[in-house]
Design a protein around this motif. Structure first.
Motif, PDB file in Angstrom:
ATOM      1  N   SER A   1      -6.423  -3.937   1.756  1.00 13.52           N
ATOM      2  CA  SER A   1      -7.348  -2.809   1.632  1.00 13.52           C
ATOM      3  C   SER A   1      -8.023  -2.786   0.263  1.00 13.52           C
ATOM      4  O   SER A   1      -7.511  -3.352  -0.706  1.00 13.52           O
ATOM      5  CB  SER A   1      -6.607  -1.486   1.854  1.00 13.52           C
TER       6      SER A   1
ATOM      7  N   GLU B   1       1.194  -2.476   3.690  1.00  9.19           N
ATOM      8  CA  GLU B   1       1.070  -1.698   2.454  1.00  9.19           C
ATOM      9  C   GLU B   1       2.115  -2.118   1.429  1.00  9.19           C
ATOM     10  O   GLU B   1       2.725  -1.283   0.764  1.00  9.19           O
ATOM     11  CB  GLU B   1       1.188  -0.207   2.766  1.00  9.19           C
TER      12      GLU B   1
ATOM     13  N   HIS C   1      -3.030   2.993   5.651  1.00 14.18           N
ATOM     14  CA  HIS C   1      -3.743   1.762   6.008  1.00 14.18           C
ATOM     15  C   HIS C   1      -4.136   1.849   7.478  1.00 14.18           C
ATOM     16  O   HIS C   1      -3.362   2.362   8.306  1.00 14.18           O
ATOM     17  CB  HIS C   1      -2.841   0.546   5.769  1.00 14.18           C
TER      18      HIS C   1
ATOM     19  N   ALA D   1     -10.088  -7.630  -1.512  1.00 15.31           N
ATOM     20  CA  ALA D   1     -10.183  -6.727  -0.363  1.00 15.31           C
ATOM     21  C   ALA D   1     -10.745  -7.481   0.837  1.00 15.31           C
ATOM     22  O   ALA D   1     -11.694  -8.253   0.727  1.00 15.31           O
ATOM     23  CB  ALA D   1     -11.075  -5.536  -0.708  1.00 15.31           C
TER      24      ALA D   1
END
Length: 363
Positions: A157, A55, A23, A194
């Motif tokens: 993400s 993450e 990330h 996202a």
């Protein structure tokens, strides 16, 4: 990691400084630690903690992992195991776990969640071990960036947004509902998209405890006690005895020749990377074309393995390097202070005798 057989330090190739992570926020933390004069292990430790914020589809403070450290001046390679361990030292037996449906690449995978799937976490101890043995910067400079990231939250993400629908049954439970979903006036409840902010309320405070009190807070202190209470309330076997007995351990290093160098990997490399590299016909790969394709197929031919985890690498200006793989499994649905309890005992691979800390899992 590749290194030449032990020689003088001047004879060993020196890797360029840099970081890589799963990330952008994780990578930025590692870059900044290196810029402040931190070692590769400092940067890796800080990135592990940042990954526990940014993450969390893959990892978290209550998970575990493995680290490999290369020291440029001596050529030494050290492999550290801070993976989770199976609970039950006080004689407790877990109740039945909750079976769920998750998929990877469109393939359904057997999985279970709940308190009975929570193993003894290793990440707090592992990060402290990396810093204590190979670090240069003060401890608060290792944990501080993750605290600040947890306070602000991190952009979700695209890769994680793409995966979330497949693993929502494990993630959108308990406190995960507020973190991984949003209320939409048109469509009702929807999963996080996202670019939207991923935020775990309470996680910054839990990380601050790590900064102030060190890993003992997670094994003999308040965070550990809270985790045990939450797990046992949900039928799990995790005990204070299990936490107090947890230790980071060193693993033997497996070395194989590779392209005129020596490749080193941890001795219990579950994916067989070192042996795969040893089998690779490097000359055929360099030749390109059909020989290259055949060489790669021959070396990589093996049953597919699942990989719901994250990895990172850091190299400092002295050429020292550190590689870490860490994971939460997916998640158990048990949350404490913004920290998601691991679900390693609900993961088939961990319960098939493939982990040195998990020779078999209670069902």
């Amino acid at each position: 990691m590749t290194d030449r057989p032990p020689q003088g330090a001047g004879d060993r190739p020196k890797l360029p400084a840099g970081v890589a992570a799963g990330h952008p926020d994780t990578a930025r933390v590692g870059r900044d630690v290196l810029r402040r004069g931190g070692s590769a292990a400092d940067a890796a430790a800080a990135m592990v903690l940042a990954g526990c914020v940014a993450e969390t589809i893959f990892t978290g403070l209550a998970g575990g992992g493995f680290a490999t450290v290369y020291q440029q001046d001596t050529g030494a390679v050290t492999c550290i195991d801070f993976f989770v361990s199976v609970p039950g030292l006080d004689g407790s037996e877990a109740g039945p776990a909750t079976t769920i449906a998750v998929s990877f690449g469109g393939v359904a995978v057997p999985y279970a969640v709940g308190g009975p799937t929570v193993a003894v976490p290793g990440t707090p101890a592992g990060v402290a071990a990396l810093h204590g043995r190979f670090g240069r910067l003060p401890w608060h400079e290792i944990v501080g960036p993750a605290v600040r990231l947890a306070e602000a939250g991190s952009p979700f993400s695209q890769a994680h947004a793409d995966l979330l629908p497949d693993v929502a049954a494990a993630m959108v439970l308990g406190d995960g509902i507020g973190s991984y979903s949003r209320t939409d006036l048109v469509t009702g409840q929807r999963l996080l998209s996202a670019g939207e902010r991923l935020h775990h309320p309470g996680l910054a405070g839990t990380l601050q405890v790590l900064a102030d009190q060190g890993p003992d807070a997670f094994y003999t202190g308040p965070v550990g006690r809270a985790l045990v209470a939450a797990v046992r309330a949900d039928g799990g076997a995790l005990s204070l005895d299990d936490l107090a007995a947890y230790r980071v351990i060193d693993l033997p290093v497996h070395r194989v020749p590779f392209a005129g160098l020596q490749l080193s990997a941890r001795g219990n490399d579950l994916d067989g990377f070192a042996e795969t590299a040893r089998r690779l016909d490097v000359a055929a790969v360099a030749a390109g074309g059909v020989p290259r394709a055949r060489a790669l197929v021959a070396a990589l031919r093996a049953p597919a393995l699942r990989s719901e985890t994250t990895s990172l690498v850091a190299v400092d200006s002295d050429g020292n390097a550190c590689v870490v793989t860490h994971s939460l499994g997916l998640g158990s649905g048990v949350w404490v202070g913004g920290m998601h309890g691991n679900s390693m005992l609900g993961e088939e691979n961990c319960c098939a005798g493939r982990s040195p800390r998990a020779p078999g899992c209670p069902r």
